[in-house]
Design an enzyme around this catalytic site. Structure first.
Site, mmCIF file in Angstrom:
data_model
loop_
_atom_site.group_PDB
_atom_site.id
_atom_site.type_symbol
_atom_site.label_atom_id
_atom_site.label_comp_id
_atom_site.label_asym_id
_atom_site.label_seq_id
_atom_site.Cartn_x
_atom_site.Cartn_y
_atom_site.Cartn_z
ATOM 1 N N ASP A 24 0.791 -1.246 0.000
ATOM 2 C CA ASP A 24 0.000 0.000 0.000
ATOM 3 C C ASP A 24 0.820 1.293 0.000
ATOM 4 O O ASP A 24 0.446 2.278 0.659
ATOM 5 C CB ASP A 24 -0.959 0.014 1.204
ATOM 6 C CG ASP A 24 -1.932 -1.142 1.197
ATOM 7 O OD1 ASP A 24 -1.920 -1.932 0.230
ATOM 8 O OD2 ASP A 24 -2.702 -1.278 2.160
ATOM 9 N N LYS A 129 -6.622 -4.859 -3.009
ATOM 10 C CA LYS A 129 -7.282 -5.474 -1.848
ATOM 11 C C LYS A 129 -8.297 -4.507 -1.243
ATOM 12 O O LYS A 129 -8.018 -3.310 -1.140
ATOM 13 C CB LYS A 129 -6.232 -5.881 -0.803
ATOM 14 C CG LYS A 129 -5.409 -4.732 -0.231
ATOM 15 C CD LYS A 129 -4.273 -5.291 0.607
ATOM 16 C CE LYS A 129 -3.512 -4.275 1.384
ATOM 17 N NZ LYS A 129 -4.238 -3.501 2.368
ATOM 18 N N LYS A 132 -7.673 -4.526 5.046
ATOM 19 C CA LYS A 132 -6.346 -4.236 5.582
ATOM 20 C C LYS A 132 -5.375 -5.368 5.248
ATOM 21 O O LYS A 132 -4.219 -5.126 4.898
ATOM 22 C CB LYS A 132 -6.409 -4.037 7.101
ATOM 23 C CG LYS A 132 -6.822 -2.643 7.550
ATOM 24 C CD LYS A 132 -8.303 -2.461 7.591
ATOM 25 C CE LYS A 132 -8.690 -1.110 8.185
ATOM 26 N NZ LYS A 132 -10.150 -0.897 8.051
ATOM 27 N N VAL A 157 3.051 0.404 4.283
ATOM 28 C CA VAL A 157 2.343 1.213 5.275
ATOM 29 C C VAL A 157 0.916 0.688 5.472
ATOM 30 O O VAL A 157 0.355 0.092 4.567
ATOM 31 C CB VAL A 157 2.291 2.688 4.823
ATOM 32 C CG1 VAL A 157 3.697 3.252 4.759
ATOM 33 C CG2 VAL A 157 1.569 2.890 3.510
ATOM 34 N N CYS A 162 -2.141 -2.109 7.958
ATOM 35 C CA CYS A 162 -2.105 -3.096 6.868
ATOM 36 C C CYS A 162 -0.892 -4.021 6.920
ATOM 37 O O CYS A 162 -0.986 -5.187 6.528
ATOM 38 C CB CYS A 162 -2.213 -2.389 5.523
ATOM 39 S SG CYS A 162 -3.859 -1.669 5.302
HETATM 40 N N1 TIU Z 1 -2.732 0.474 4.283
HETATM 41 C C1 TIU Z 1 -3.171 0.792 5.494
HETATM 42 O O1 TIU Z 1 -2.462 0.696 6.476
HETATM 43 N N2 TIU Z 1 -4.461 1.317 5.582
HETATM 44 C C2 TIU Z 1 -4.882 2.178 6.546
HETATM 45 O O2 TIU Z 1 -6.031 2.580 6.587
HETATM 46 N N3 TIU Z 1 -3.939 2.572 7.468
HETATM 47 C C3 TIU Z 1 -4.107 3.491 8.450
HETATM 48 O O3 TIU Z 1 -3.186 3.638 9.253
HETATM 49 N N4 TIU Z 1 -5.215 4.211 8.513
#
Ligand code: TIU
Length: 219
Positions: A24, A129, A132, A157, A162
């Site tokens: 992500d 996807k 998470k 991240v 995630c």
């Molecule tokens: N990719 C991921 O971590 N999605 C989130 O929504 N992360 C947050 O920290 N909000």
């Protein structure tokens, strides 16, 4: 077989059966005006993961490692976004709302795509996807099985959302996961620290943690 100096102990892996998973690294999480900022987060916290991840990608490509990218996002009609996820934050900035990078967290929008510095190379799968975890409602499990992958090097991240969810899913499925501390990022410095500690605690309850330079040195 290569061995990385890691916590809670050495991580040994077969490069032919190892995939790098880049989770992500999308504009929606890393740039102002995207989903991450709409939730009230300081997106500048994540930028430090970009440079080491770019170097890591270069090293893994040179070594011929399997590389898989993921993107979190939803269909334009939001049919794959449950209310429990949709109804978060300011209603004018929710998933699907218009933003400066297009509709927030919607597939095909500019903000949904991966940052330029980490653009996937031709042939590297990009897994879209809705949740998470990268295994939930995706083809990731099949992609890994087809390639005979047993170990995952996990980056991306956010560390506690995630990345953690994916590592937990992977651990339950029998994959050995090495999380690279400098290539994952959180909006919250405390969550970054504790998130990494949680992976390697209890003898490596979810996996191992190392630095990207120590990993690439073994390739
Ligand atoms: N990719 C991921 O971590 N999605 C989130 O929504 N992360 C947050 O920290 N909000």
């Amino acid at each position: 077989m290569p061995t990385v100096d890691a916590k809670p102990g050495p991580f040994t892996f077969d490069p032919a059966a190892t995939a790098l998973l880049v989770i992500d690294m999308q504009r929606d999480f890393l740039k102002p005006g995207g989903f991450g900022e709409s939730l009230g987060n300081d997106v500048s916290q994540l930028r430090r993961a970009i440079e080491p991840t770019a170097a890591l990608l270069k090293a893994c490509r040179a070594r011929g490692l399997t590389i898989i990218h993921t993107r979190e996002g939803h269909r334009a009609d939001l049919s794959d976004c449950p209310p429990a996820k949709l109804n978060r934050g300011d209603p004018s900035q929710r998933i699907g709302a218009p933003g400066p990078m297009g509709r927030i967290l919607i597939r095909g929008e500019y903000g949904h795509d991966i940052v330029d510095e980490l653009a996937p190379a031709p042939g590297e799968p990009v897994v879209d996807k809705p949740g998470k975890g990268a295994f939930y409602a995706t083809e990731l499990g099949d992609l890994l099985a087809e390639r005979g992958i047993a170990s995952l090097v996990v980056t991306g991240v956010t560390t506690e959302v995630c990345v953690h969810t994916t590592v937990r899913e992977a651990n339950d499925r029998g994959f050995e996961c090495l999380v690279l501390a400098d290539c994952v990022g959180s909006y919250f410095p405390e969550f970054q620290r504790v998130g990494l500690e949680m992976i390697a605690a209890q003898g490596g309850i979810f996996g191992w943690v190392a630095n990207s330079e120590d990993f690439t040195a073994t390739l």
